[in-house]
Structure formats: structure tokens, C-alpha cells
Design a protein around this motif. Sequence first.
Motif, short mmCIF file in Angstrom:
data_model
loop_
_atom_site.label_atom_id
_atom_site.label_comp_id
_atom_site.label_asym_id
_atom_site.label_seq_id
_atom_site.Cartn_x
_atom_site.Cartn_y
_atom_site.Cartn_z
N GLN A 202 -8.03 -6.73 -3.90
CA GLN A 202 -6.64 -7.01 -4.25
C GLN A 202 -6.19 -8.39 -3.79
O GLN A 202 -6.72 -8.95 -2.83
N SER A 203 -5.18 -8.88 -4.50
CA SER A 203 -4.45 -10.06 -4.04
C SER A 203 -3.32 -9.53 -3.17
O SER A 203 -2.45 -8.79 -3.64
N ILE A 204 -3.34 -9.88 -1.89
CA ILE A 204 -2.43 -9.27 -0.92
C ILE A 204 -1.35 -10.24 -0.48
O ILE A 204 -1.63 -11.40 -0.17
N LYS A 205 -0.11 -9.74 -0.44
CA LYS A 205 1.01 -10.56 0.03
C LYS A 205 0.82 -10.87 1.52
O LYS A 205 0.33 -10.02 2.27
N PRO A 206 1.19 -12.08 1.94
CA PRO A 206 0.99 -12.48 3.35
C PRO A 206 1.58 -11.50 4.35
O PRO A 206 0.96 -11.21 5.38
N GLU A 207 2.76 -10.96 4.04
CA GLU A 207 3.43 -10.05 4.98
C GLU A 207 2.75 -8.68 5.06
O GLU A 207 3.06 -7.87 5.94
N ALA A 208 1.80 -8.41 4.16
CA ALA A 208 1.15 -7.09 4.14
C ALA A 208 -0.34 -7.17 4.47
O ALA A 208 -1.06 -6.19 4.33
N GLU A 209 -0.78 -8.33 4.93
CA GLU A 209 -2.22 -8.52 5.16
C GLU A 209 -2.81 -7.55 6.16
O GLU A 209 -4.00 -7.23 6.09
N ASN A 210 -2.00 -7.06 7.10
CA ASN A 210 -2.54 -6.17 8.14
C ASN A 210 -2.24 -4.70 7.85
O ASN A 210 -2.67 -3.83 8.59
N HIS A 211 -1.50 -4.41 6.78
CA HIS A 211 -1.19 -3.02 6.46
C HIS A 211 -2.38 -2.37 5.74
O HIS A 211 -3.03 -3.00 4.90
N VAL A 212 -2.63 -1.13 6.06
CA VAL A 212 -3.79 -0.43 5.49
C VAL A 212 -3.55 -0.09 4.03
O VAL A 212 -4.34 -0.45 3.15
N PHE A 213 -2.46 0.62 3.73
CA PHE A 213 -2.24 1.13 2.38
C PHE A 213 -1.25 0.24 1.62
O PHE A 213 -0.13 0.01 2.07
N LEU A 214 -1.70 -0.22 0.43
CA LEU A 214 -0.91 -1.17 -0.35
C LEU A 214 -0.65 -0.63 -1.75
O LEU A 214 -1.40 0.20 -2.28
N ASN A 215 0.43 -1.14 -2.37
CA ASN A 215 0.67 -0.82 -3.78
C ASN A 215 -0.12 -1.78 -4.66
O ASN A 215 -0.81 -2.67 -4.16
N ARG A 216 0.01 -1.65 -5.96
CA ARG A 216 -0.81 -2.46 -6.87
C ARG A 216 -0.42 -3.93 -6.85
O ARG A 216 -1.17 -4.79 -7.33
N ARG A 217 0.77 -4.23 -6.30
CA ARG A 217 1.21 -5.62 -6.20
C ARG A 217 0.80 -6.27 -4.88
O ARG A 217 1.19 -7.40 -4.57
N GLY A 218 0.04 -5.53 -4.07
CA GLY A 218 -0.46 -6.09 -2.82
C GLY A 218 0.54 -6.07 -1.69
O GLY A 218 0.41 -6.82 -0.72
N ASN A 219 1.54 -5.22 -1.82
CA ASN A 219 2.52 -5.07 -0.74
C ASN A 219 2.39 -3.69 -0.13
O ASN A 219 1.78 -2.79 -0.71
N LYS A 220 2.99 -3.50 1.05
CA LYS A 220 2.87 -2.19 1.71
C LYS A 220 3.64 -1.13 0.92
O LYS A 220 4.63 -1.45 0.23
N LEU A 221 3.19 0.08 1.00
CA LEU A 221 3.85 1.19 0.32
C LEU A 221 5.16 1.54 1.02
O LEU A 221 5.34 1.27 2.21
N THR A 222 6.05 2.16 0.26
CA THR A 222 7.31 2.63 0.84
C THR A 222 7.23 4.13 1.10
O THR A 222 6.37 4.83 0.55
#
Length: 303
Positions: A202-222
Motif C-alpha cells: 500500500q501507499s501509506i499516509k505519513p500519519e499512519a505509517e506505524n498503525h497496523v490496520f489501514l483502509n484502502r487509502r492508506g490511513n488508519k481505520l476508524t
Amino acid sequence: MNWQSYLKNFKSYLTLERSLSENSIEAYLRDVQKLWEYLEIAGELDIQPETVTDKHIFNFFYYIGELGLEATSQARMLSGLKAFFKYLLLEDIIKNDPMALIVSPKIGRKLPATLSFPEIERMLDLIDLSTNEGTRNRAILEVLYSSGLRVSELVEMKLTECFFDIGFLRIIGKGDKVRLVPIGRDALHYTKIYLENIRNQQSIKPEAENHVFLNRRGNKLTRVMIFLIIKDLAAKAGVQKNISPHTFRHSFATHLIEGGADLRAVQEMLGHESITTTEIYTHLDREYLQQTIVDFHPRSRKR
């Protein structure tokens, strides 16, 4: 006599006079064992069966309710304790029954629905592992159920806090309190698949680089997203209950306690403060917590 002696004699009574099945006898003995464990946790080390009061009983059920034991399981445990104190009355060991004023519907706190193990397996089996989201969702549900996490703890899980080599997660819970929680075999398996084959691509947003589970946009899940994933799977699995991510936490605790796990270990893994006493809680070692998962969690048993 001590608790162990009373349990031994109670077992003989259930076997010889009540002629109960081996499974029923083991369940009754487990119920009494849980009360004994609770009294130790609460610092009531001098309390013996003949000195147990209705207040001890009420506090015990409040405690296991807070841990997540569902109402039906509390009611079944109530039957085991009633049988035990009835036996003590018959033997003239006690004069007053501490269970006399304890009414099942009034005990503990009303809890959300708890999923049975077959219901959880049905939901897990319906996940489409051929898709990226399906692989991620399988890992999410496995972690929720194997580690008893709050949904907020799951969405904030960090890569740097996952110690897969020793089978533990470092969780920052309510009030920024840190605890180590074992991660189950299947949860570890699917999480590694997700991290190595999905997240790594994935292409991961900088603020979510350390989060385990991400959405398809590369951000952390809500939290809402986790809720919707679970609601959708429950509907597909035909689960007619009002469930949420917290249901998996309650199911984790209920299934461990019903399987015979030590109350103190369950309390430690859930990250609860001692509920009925202000005494400092003695933390259990990592190996003991991990062995509790292996011995008593349904997903850890050999299939």
C-alpha cells in the motif's frame, strides 16, 4: 478445613448422593473455584466457605459481570454455588445460606450479547480471503477475539508495539495504562499475512505509517469502520443479535472463564483495575498469560 478440603468433599457428595455426570460435577467445582479465586483477588484471604456472606457473593457476581461474563453464564454459575452452599447446610457446616437472597436477574451488570464460539467461527469462515479487505478483516476479528482488545485499542495498534517473536502486543489502554496481551495463534497467522502481503503493497499516509490496520487509502481505520465490518459479517452469518466490536471482548472473557481460566489472568488481559478492592493488583508474568490463552481459548485448541 480449607477450600480444597471442602471441594473434595463436595465432589464426593455430587458423585455419590446427587449422581451427577462428570461434566456437571466439574462445572460445579469450577464455579466454587472461581468464588475462591475472587476472594483471594479481593484480599479476603481469611474467608472460608463457612464465613462467606451474601455480600461476598454479590460482589463476586458484580466482578465477573465487569470482566464480561454474560448473563446466562452468570446464571449457570449461580446454580453451582447454590448447590455448594446447600451441601454445606445439609452437612451442618453453615447455619445461614449466603445464596438465599441472591436472585439471578439482579446479579451483575447487564451486558451486551455474547457470541458463541460456533457463531464466531461462522463469521470468520464467511470472510473472503481472496480480497485485500477480506484478509485484513480476518486479521482484525482474530485479534479482537484472541486478545480481548477494546475497539479503540485495535485501531491504535502500532507496528512498534507488536512483539510477534514472543507472541505479545503492547497495548495502551484507558488512562494511558500499558499492558502486555498475548496474541493467539490464528490472530498472529492472519496478521502476518496481512502485513506481509497486503499492507506492504500500500501507499501509506505519513500519519499512519506505524498503525497496523489501514483502509484502502492508506490511513488508519476508524471505530465506525470496524463496527460496520462486524455488523455486515453478523448479518451474512445469520447472527440474530445486536453486536458490536465490544461483543468480541465480552466473548473473549466469557469463553476463557467458562473454559476454566484464572480470573486474575482474564482481568490482567482485559486491562481492568481491581474492581472491588483498592489493594494493589499483583501482575502476572507473561508466560502465565500466554499459557492461559493456549489452554483455555477456543481458537487455540487443536482442531
